[in-house]
Scaffold this motif. Sequence first.
Motif, short mmCIF file in Angstrom:
data_model
loop_
_atom_site.label_atom_id
_atom_site.label_comp_id
_atom_site.label_asym_id
_atom_site.label_seq_id
_atom_site.Cartn_x
_atom_site.Cartn_y
_atom_site.Cartn_z
N GLY A 1 -3.61 -1.28 -2.60
CA GLY A 1 -3.61 -2.62 -2.03
C GLY A 1 -3.96 -3.67 -3.06
O GLY A 1 -3.37 -4.76 -3.06
N ALA A 2 -4.89 -3.36 -3.94
CA ALA A 2 -5.26 -4.31 -4.99
C ALA A 2 -4.08 -4.59 -5.91
O ALA A 2 -3.84 -5.75 -6.29
N GLU A 3 -3.33 -3.55 -6.26
CA GLU A 3 -2.17 -3.75 -7.13
C GLU A 3 -1.10 -4.58 -6.41
O GLU A 3 -0.41 -5.39 -7.04
N THR A 4 -0.93 -4.36 -5.12
CA THR A 4 0.04 -5.15 -4.36
C THR A 4 -0.37 -6.61 -4.32
O THR A 4 0.46 -7.52 -4.49
N ILE A 5 -1.65 -6.87 -4.12
CA ILE A 5 -2.15 -8.25 -4.10
C ILE A 5 -1.97 -8.90 -5.47
O ILE A 5 -1.58 -10.06 -5.57
N ALA A 6 -2.23 -8.15 -6.53
CA ALA A 6 -2.03 -8.67 -7.89
C ALA A 6 -0.55 -8.98 -8.13
O ALA A 6 -0.21 -10.01 -8.74
N THR A 7 0.32 -8.10 -7.64
CA THR A 7 1.76 -8.32 -7.77
C THR A 7 2.18 -9.60 -7.05
O THR A 7 2.91 -10.44 -7.59
N GLY B 1 1.77 6.45 8.12
CA GLY B 1 0.70 5.47 8.22
C GLY B 1 1.12 4.12 7.70
O GLY B 1 2.29 3.89 7.37
N VAL B 2 0.18 3.21 7.59
CA VAL B 2 0.48 1.86 7.12
C VAL B 2 0.16 1.73 5.62
O VAL B 2 -0.58 2.54 5.07
N THR B 3 0.72 0.71 5.01
CA THR B 3 0.50 0.41 3.60
C THR B 3 -0.17 -0.96 3.49
O THR B 3 -0.28 -1.68 4.50
N PRO B 4 -0.58 -1.36 2.29
CA PRO B 4 -1.12 -2.72 2.13
C PRO B 4 -0.10 -3.82 2.42
O PRO B 4 -0.48 -4.98 2.55
N GLN C 1 9.62 -2.38 -3.53
CA GLN C 1 8.52 -1.60 -2.96
C GLN C 1 8.90 -0.14 -2.68
O GLN C 1 8.02 0.70 -2.49
N ASP C 2 10.19 0.17 -2.66
CA ASP C 2 10.61 1.56 -2.41
C ASP C 2 10.03 2.52 -3.44
O ASP C 2 9.67 3.66 -3.11
N ALA C 3 9.95 2.06 -4.68
CA ALA C 3 9.43 2.93 -5.75
C ALA C 3 7.92 3.10 -5.64
O ALA C 3 7.36 4.09 -6.10
N ILE C 4 7.26 2.14 -4.99
CA ILE C 4 5.80 2.17 -4.88
C ILE C 4 5.36 2.91 -3.63
O ILE C 4 4.36 3.63 -3.63
N TYR C 5 6.11 2.74 -2.55
CA TYR C 5 5.80 3.38 -1.28
C TYR C 5 7.01 4.19 -0.80
O TYR C 5 7.73 3.78 0.12
#
Length: 306
Positions: free
Chosen positions: A201-207, A173-176, A145-149
């Motif tokens: 958030g959608a991509e995180t849920i798909a992941t 702030g917060v993330t998904p 997740q470091d590369a994403i956030y």
Amino acid sequence: MDMILGIDEVGRGPWAGPLVVGAVVLGNDKIDGLTDSKKLTKKKRAALDAEIRRKATGFGLGWVSAQEIDEIGLGAALRLATIRAVEQIKTPYHEIIIDGTINFLRETAKGRYVTTLPKADRLIQSVSAASIIAKVARDRYMSFQDAIYPGYMFSSHVGYGTAAHRIEIDSLGVTPLHRLSFAPLKKYKASTVTTKSLGDGAETIATDYLIALGHVMLERNWKTKFCEIDIVSRRNDVVYFSEVKYRRTHLQGGGLAAVTTKKQQQMKFAADYYVASKKLKNVDLLLTVITLSGIPPKIDTYLELK
């Protein structure tokens, strides 16, 4: 033969990231050095994780996302993750031992075969193995997740409520990935939801969905000047290239409508380009589409393109 199904969880307390339950049946092969995963170094855990996966008669991982935890509560999430992990075990076993004092399978047909045992991850090898594979899998996911956030240093604190993590949330702030039902983060529930945050958030849920299916993440938002791919993952000898489509409402049109013949051609070009650039050999390729809608996003469709 040790045909005990050992079960343990990782990620009950963090402010961010998934809850993961490990389930392992070891069988005959002896594995030296098994103990509570928290007592081991990162290097030792990784070595044992590989050995467990190689030698165990059966193992499974049950994942529950931060969004699911917020929706159903931590207790229900623990039960759900345990059920998901056990469903992956296809080998026979004669007893189930869960670390702790709560039978998370109580409401299932397997509940009567469960023994709960505090500190089982230090006493029962299959439970130790379950704690190790669960922690290694979750830690690797959080590092990814470091590369994403960027800026949250998830690989360092893996979502736990450290002082550094609190500073990062106050600043960024917060993330998904964050559990907004947890008391320290409840104030962020009313935060304005942006289109970008919903898309992320959608991509995180798909992941998380793909991980729950047994995928190992290779890339997310992989881009070149010629093409881009939302998610690249691998399961067994198949590399999956997933296009994620999110719509706030169905009135905006379904996500599948955007996957035209031209888009599919672009996806195939991107997949071929990725394989060539990474010099991958002896793998099958599969294009998939994951569509989501709503606030918060929920998966509508998972489609494999033939």
